[in-house]
Design a protein around this motif. Structure first.
Motif, PDB file in Angstrom:
ATOM      1  N   THR A   1      18.525 -44.139 -37.347  1.00 40.63           N
ATOM      2  CA  THR A   1      19.177 -44.495 -38.604  1.00 40.63           C
ATOM      3  C   THR A   1      20.365 -45.442 -38.428  1.00 40.63           C
ATOM      4  O   THR A   1      20.795 -46.065 -39.401  1.00 40.63           O
ATOM      5  CB  THR A   1      19.653 -43.232 -39.351  1.00 40.63           C
ATOM      6  OG1 THR A   1      20.494 -42.464 -38.481  1.00 40.63           O
ATOM      7  CG2 THR A   1      18.466 -42.396 -39.801  1.00 40.63           C
ATOM      8  N   HIS A   2      20.891 -45.553 -37.215  1.00 41.08           N
ATOM      9  CA  HIS A   2      22.007 -46.483 -36.989  1.00 41.08           C
ATOM     10  C   HIS A   2      21.516 -47.815 -36.415  1.00 41.08           C
ATOM     11  O   HIS A   2      22.334 -48.672 -36.075  1.00 41.08           O
ATOM     12  CB  HIS A   2      23.039 -45.849 -36.045  1.00 41.08           C
ATOM     13  CG  HIS A   2      23.642 -44.594 -36.612  1.00 41.08           C
ATOM     14  ND1 HIS A   2      24.415 -44.584 -37.757  1.00 41.08           N
ATOM     15  CD2 HIS A   2      23.561 -43.304 -36.191  1.00 41.08           C
ATOM     16  CE1 HIS A   2      24.796 -43.343 -38.017  1.00 41.08           C
ATOM     17  NE2 HIS A   2      24.288 -42.549 -37.092  1.00 41.08           N
ATOM     18  N   ASP A   3      20.208 -47.950 -36.328  1.00 38.55           N
ATOM     19  CA  ASP A   3      19.630 -49.201 -35.838  1.00 38.55           C
ATOM     20  C   ASP A   3      19.394 -50.122 -37.034  1.00 38.55           C
ATOM     21  O   ASP A   3      18.580 -49.806 -37.905  1.00 38.55           O
ATOM     22  CB  ASP A   3      18.316 -48.905 -35.108  1.00 38.55           C
ATOM     23  CG  ASP A   3      17.720 -50.144 -34.462  1.00 38.55           C
ATOM     24  OD1 ASP A   3      17.739 -51.224 -35.099  1.00 38.55           O
ATOM     25  OD2 ASP A   3      17.216 -50.038 -33.335  1.00 38.55           O
TER      26      ASP A   3
ATOM     27  N   HIS B   1      15.149 -39.783 -37.081  1.00 40.01           N
ATOM     28  CA  HIS B   1      16.542 -39.695 -37.516  1.00 40.01           C
ATOM     29  C   HIS B   1      17.486 -40.469 -36.595  1.00 40.01           C
ATOM     30  O   HIS B   1      18.466 -41.067 -37.049  1.00 40.01           O
ATOM     31  CB  HIS B   1      16.975 -38.225 -37.584  1.00 40.01           C
ATOM     32  CG  HIS B   1      18.401 -38.033 -37.980  1.00 40.01           C
ATOM     33  ND1 HIS B   1      18.859 -38.271 -39.265  1.00 40.01           N
ATOM     34  CD2 HIS B   1      19.498 -37.654 -37.246  1.00 40.01           C
ATOM     35  CE1 HIS B   1      20.157 -38.042 -39.322  1.00 40.01           C
ATOM     36  NE2 HIS B   1      20.569 -37.657 -38.119  1.00 40.01           N
ATOM     37  N   ASP B   2      17.186 -40.459 -35.292  1.00 40.14           N
ATOM     38  CA  ASP B   2      18.095 -41.127 -34.362  1.00 40.14           C
ATOM     39  C   ASP B   2      17.993 -42.648 -34.412  1.00 40.14           C
ATOM     40  O   ASP B   2      18.732 -43.349 -33.708  1.00 40.14           O
ATOM     41  CB  ASP B   2      17.881 -40.630 -32.929  1.00 40.14           C
ATOM     42  CG  ASP B   2      16.439 -40.669 -32.488  1.00 40.14           C
ATOM     43  OD1 ASP B   2      15.558 -40.899 -33.345  1.00 40.14           O
ATOM     44  OD2 ASP B   2      16.170 -40.479 -31.290  1.00 40.14           O
TER      45      ASP B   2
ATOM     46  N   SER C   1      12.290 -29.899 -34.058  1.00 40.21           N
ATOM     47  CA  SER C   1      12.996 -31.009 -33.419  1.00 40.21           C
ATOM     48  C   SER C   1      12.128 -32.261 -33.347  1.00 40.21           C
ATOM     49  O   SER C   1      12.649 -33.377 -33.238  1.00 40.21           O
ATOM     50  CB  SER C   1      13.434 -30.619 -32.004  1.00 40.21           C
ATOM     51  OG  SER C   1      12.313 -30.269 -31.210  1.00 40.21           O
ATOM     52  N   HIS C   2      10.828 -32.091 -33.413  1.00 40.61           N
ATOM     53  CA  HIS C   2       9.886 -33.211 -33.436  1.00 40.61           C
ATOM     54  C   HIS C   2       8.871 -32.929 -34.550  1.00 40.61           C
ATOM     55  O   HIS C   2       7.769 -32.435 -34.287  1.00 40.61           O
ATOM     56  CB  HIS C   2       9.197 -33.388 -32.079  1.00 40.61           C
ATOM     57  CG  HIS C   2      10.123 -33.876 -31.014  1.00 40.61           C
ATOM     58  ND1 HIS C   2      10.920 -33.047 -30.283  1.00 40.61           N
ATOM     59  CD2 HIS C   2      10.394 -35.149 -30.585  1.00 40.61           C
ATOM     60  CE1 HIS C   2      11.641 -33.763 -29.431  1.00 40.61           C
ATOM     61  NE2 HIS C   2      11.340 -35.027 -29.599  1.00 40.61           N
TER      62      HIS C   2
ATOM     63  N   LYS D   1       6.242 -39.739 -30.629  1.00 41.32           N
ATOM     64  CA  LYS D   1       7.302 -40.356 -31.435  1.00 41.32           C
ATOM     65  C   LYS D   1       7.312 -41.868 -31.271  1.00 41.32           C
ATOM     66  O   LYS D   1       7.413 -42.615 -32.250  1.00 41.32           O
ATOM     67  CB  LYS D   1       8.652 -39.758 -31.042  1.00 41.32           C
ATOM     68  CG  LYS D   1       9.838 -40.302 -31.817  1.00 41.32           C
ATOM     69  CD  LYS D   1      11.108 -39.597 -31.379  1.00 41.32           C
ATOM     70  CE  LYS D   1      12.319 -40.109 -32.115  1.00 41.32           C
ATOM     71  NZ  LYS D   1      13.559 -39.393 -31.725  1.00 41.32           N
TER      72      LYS D   1
END
Length: 298
Positions: free
Chosen positions: A106-108, A103-104, A17-18, A162
């Motif tokens: 990617t919409h930025d 991955h989170d 997850s990381h 992160k």
């Protein structure tokens, strides 16, 4: 002691997850030109911080000298290998990062504009960023803070790591993006890289195998002359020197971790002549096999 397969293509990532991992490499009493990082590759980014001593890394056949305090960035998919420059200890920290960590983002749209092109391999950071732009030295505190978090693992360290790594990549992208085309595709530095990867995997799987230069050249689709030139450029060693280095490191592990006799170990690593084995071991490790076994007890 070096683990020949510790950073092979399937690099260990403890938490999917990381996906990042810290490897703290401490190579003691090295000879000049002794291998500290065996030729390998993986899909992840690798950031190396030299802590003590100095080393020569070949990254996709290009050489880079790295001294204490310096940082290099190794792109995913590249073949890389490292050697001690001088006698003595060589300490370095290696941070392996998979782009899935972000991955989170990617919409930025800002992330997509600045950071994503590097993570996707469309453009590359310089291997030695501070050599290209001295401002990058100031960014390395983020990397050192991330390393400290990974080493100590306090609560929620994953989030801190992160954020530190994303900030580092963002600052590097802001520094170098104006000099690069976002849609430029980066090609490999040399031909037949995938075949070389297969060859290295075969050597690592069986470093004691008796593969001739001609057979190795055939494996990557080159004649022996061009293969020898390419292999030397890629690793800084001839094919025979590199294979012998792998064998002597395998012998080192057997000397320190088994009760096999020196003659038996010589045979295990592909040396039918014990005297020749002793000569090779002294050449690559700076001591006789008997002295190498004594280090375990000293």
């Amino acid at each position: 002691m070096l683990d020949l397969k510790a950073l092979h293509e399937n690099t260990r990532i403890d938490h999917k997850s990381h996906p990042f991992q810290l490897f703290q490499n401490r190579c003691s009493d090295m000879k000049a030109e002794e291998c500290i990082l065996y030729l390998h590759w993986h899909e992840h980014f690798e950031l190396i911080i030299m802590r003590k001593g100095s080393a020569l890394f070949h990254i996709d056949s290009k050489p880079y000298v790295v001294r204490a305090g310096e940082v290099i960035i190794i792109p995913g998919g590249t073949l890389h290998v490292g050697y001690a420059l001088d006698e003595g200890d060589v300490h370095y920290d290696s941070v392996v990062v998979n782009r899935a960590l972000f991955h989170d983002f990617t919409h930025d749209p800002v992330h997509e504009q600045y950071v994503a092109p590097y993570l996707e391999g469309r453009v590359r950071f310089p291997v030695k960023p501070a050599e290209e732009n001295t401002a990058c030295t100031g960014y390395y505190s983020l990397l050192n803070e991330a390393v400290e978090e990974m080493a100590l693992q306090p609560p929620a360290y994953q989030l801190v790591v992160k954020s530190k790594l994303h900030a580092l990549f963002t600052l590097l992208a802001r520094t170098f993006m104006p000099q690069q085309l976002p849609d430029k595709t980066v090609g490999s530095y040399f031909p037949n890289r995938e075949r070389f990867k297969q060859l290295i995997a075969q050597i690592e799987a069986d470093p004691t195998g008796k593969m001739s230069v001609t057979e190795a050249a055939s494996h990557v689709g080159l004649n022996a002359y061009h293969f020898c030139k390419m292999f030397k450029k890629l690793t800084g060693r001839t094919f025979v020197e590199y294979v012998n280095g792998c064998r002597m490191s395998e012998a080192e592990q057997l000397l320190q971790g088994s009760s096999l006799t020196i003659t038996e170990i010589a045979a295990r690593v592909g040396c039918d002549n014990a005297n020749y084995f002793t000569k090779l071991y002294k050449q690559y490790k700076g001591m006789t096999p008997s002295q190498g076994r004594g280090r375990k007890e000293g």
